[in-house]
Scaffold this motif. Structure first.
Motif, PDB file in Angstrom:
ATOM      1  N   VAL A   2     -28.488  15.716 -36.679  1.00 51.02           N
ATOM      2  CA  VAL A   2     -29.138  16.748 -35.874  1.00 51.02           C
ATOM      3  C   VAL A   2     -29.921  17.655 -36.813  1.00 51.02           C
ATOM      4  O   VAL A   2     -29.424  18.041 -37.865  1.00 51.02           O
ATOM      5  CB  VAL A   2     -28.098  17.576 -35.087  1.00 51.02           C
ATOM      6  N   ALA A  24     -33.081  22.189 -31.447  1.00 51.01           N
ATOM      7  CA  ALA A  24     -32.342  21.048 -31.978  1.00 51.01           C
ATOM      8  C   ALA A  24     -33.110  19.767 -31.701  1.00 51.01           C
ATOM      9  O   ALA A  24     -33.721  19.608 -30.641  1.00 51.01           O
ATOM     10  CB  ALA A  24     -30.959  20.986 -31.351  1.00 51.01           C
ATOM     11  N   THR A  28     -29.004  14.930 -30.482  1.00 50.51           N
ATOM     12  CA  THR A  28     -28.503  16.144 -29.812  1.00 50.51           C
ATOM     13  C   THR A  28     -27.366  15.842 -28.852  1.00 50.51           C
ATOM     14  O   THR A  28     -26.566  16.723 -28.540  1.00 50.51           O
ATOM     15  CB  THR A  28     -29.634  16.859 -29.071  1.00 50.51           C
ATOM     16  N   ILE A  31     -23.889  16.870 -30.081  1.00 51.49           N
ATOM     17  CA  ILE A  31     -23.518  18.260 -30.316  1.00 51.49           C
ATOM     18  C   ILE A  31     -22.404  18.681 -29.368  1.00 51.49           C
ATOM     19  O   ILE A  31     -22.503  18.508 -28.157  1.00 51.49           O
ATOM     20  CB  ILE A  31     -24.721  19.204 -30.143  1.00 51.49           C
ATOM     21  N   LEU A  34     -22.832  24.936 -30.553  1.00 48.24           N
ATOM     22  CA  LEU A  34     -23.853  25.458 -31.437  1.00 48.24           C
ATOM     23  C   LEU A  34     -23.580  26.932 -31.657  1.00 48.24           C
ATOM     24  O   LEU A  34     -23.311  27.668 -30.698  1.00 48.24           O
ATOM     25  CB  LEU A  34     -25.254  25.248 -30.851  1.00 48.24           C
ATOM     26  N   TRP A  53     -22.108  23.273 -26.056  1.00 50.95           N
ATOM     27  CA  TRP A  53     -23.411  22.709 -25.687  1.00 50.95           C
ATOM     28  C   TRP A  53     -23.522  22.591 -24.161  1.00 50.95           C
ATOM     29  O   TRP A  53     -24.597  22.671 -23.605  1.00 50.95           O
ATOM     30  CB  TRP A  53     -23.574  21.339 -26.342  1.00 50.95           C
ATOM     31  N   ALA A  98     -24.603  23.444 -35.897  1.00 51.26           N
ATOM     32  CA  ALA A  98     -24.047  22.577 -34.862  1.00 51.26           C
ATOM     33  C   ALA A  98     -22.727  21.990 -35.314  1.00 51.26           C
ATOM     34  O   ALA A  98     -22.571  21.603 -36.482  1.00 51.26           O
ATOM     35  CB  ALA A  98     -25.027  21.458 -34.516  1.00 51.26           C
ATOM     36  N   TYR A 100     -19.854  18.948 -34.148  1.00 55.40           N
ATOM     37  CA  TYR A 100     -19.874  17.701 -33.397  1.00 55.40           C
ATOM     38  C   TYR A 100     -18.622  17.470 -32.570  1.00 55.40           C
ATOM     39  O   TYR A 100     -18.590  16.559 -31.735  1.00 55.40           O
ATOM     40  CB  TYR A 100     -20.112  16.531 -34.349  1.00 55.40           C
ATOM     41  N   TYR A 106     -18.756  23.431 -38.586  1.00 55.83           N
ATOM     42  CA  TYR A 106     -20.193  23.383 -38.349  1.00 55.83           C
ATOM     43  C   TYR A 106     -20.830  22.613 -39.510  1.00 55.83           C
ATOM     44  O   TYR A 106     -20.776  23.060 -40.663  1.00 55.83           O
ATOM     45  CB  TYR A 106     -20.750  24.799 -38.233  1.00 55.83           C
TER      46      TYR A 106
END
Length: 119
Positions: A2, A24, A28, A31, A34, A53, A98, A100, A106
């Motif tokens: 990302v 982003a 994406t 994600i 964020l 997200w 971001a 995951y 992050y």
């Protein structure tokens, strides 16, 4: 994975407002959340706000609660940070990042955007 690009920083007087954007791109769909972080001059980077997200939940640092609002536009793959009632102590480089998964740190970071609040 990302890529994140922040924009919207600048110079503003105390009491003013700014809106930061974080666009982003890439994977994406991966994600989970964020977040916005900031690093004041000569200090450590600190958490500001985060959003799932999906937009279900948002969290804020105590120092910005009631003044900052995080929101997202999934159609544009963009997350915003609306900053109102700015104070000189909000001066910092602001980064979006971001995560995951719920249990991950992050891992993807933008390049940062400078926010300067004059007294």
């Amino acid at each position: 994975q990302v890529q994140l690009v922040e924009s919207g920083g600048g110079l503003v007087q105390a009491g003013g407002s700014l809106r930061l954007s974080c666009a982003a791109s890439g994977r994406t769909f991966s994600i989970y959340a964020l977040g916005w972080f900031r690093q004041p001059p000569g200090k450590e980077r600190e958490f500001v706000a985060q959003t799932r997200w999906s937009g279900v939940t948002q969290d804020y640092a105590d120092s910005v609660k009631g003044r900052f609002t995080i929101s997202r536009d999934n159609a544009k793959n963009t997350v915003y940070l609306q900053m109102n009632s700015l104070k000189p102590e909000d001066t910092a480089v602001y980064y979006c990042a971001a995560a995951y998964s719920r249990d991950s740190s992050y891992d993807a970071w933008g390049q940062g955007t400078q926010v300067t609040v004059s007294s």
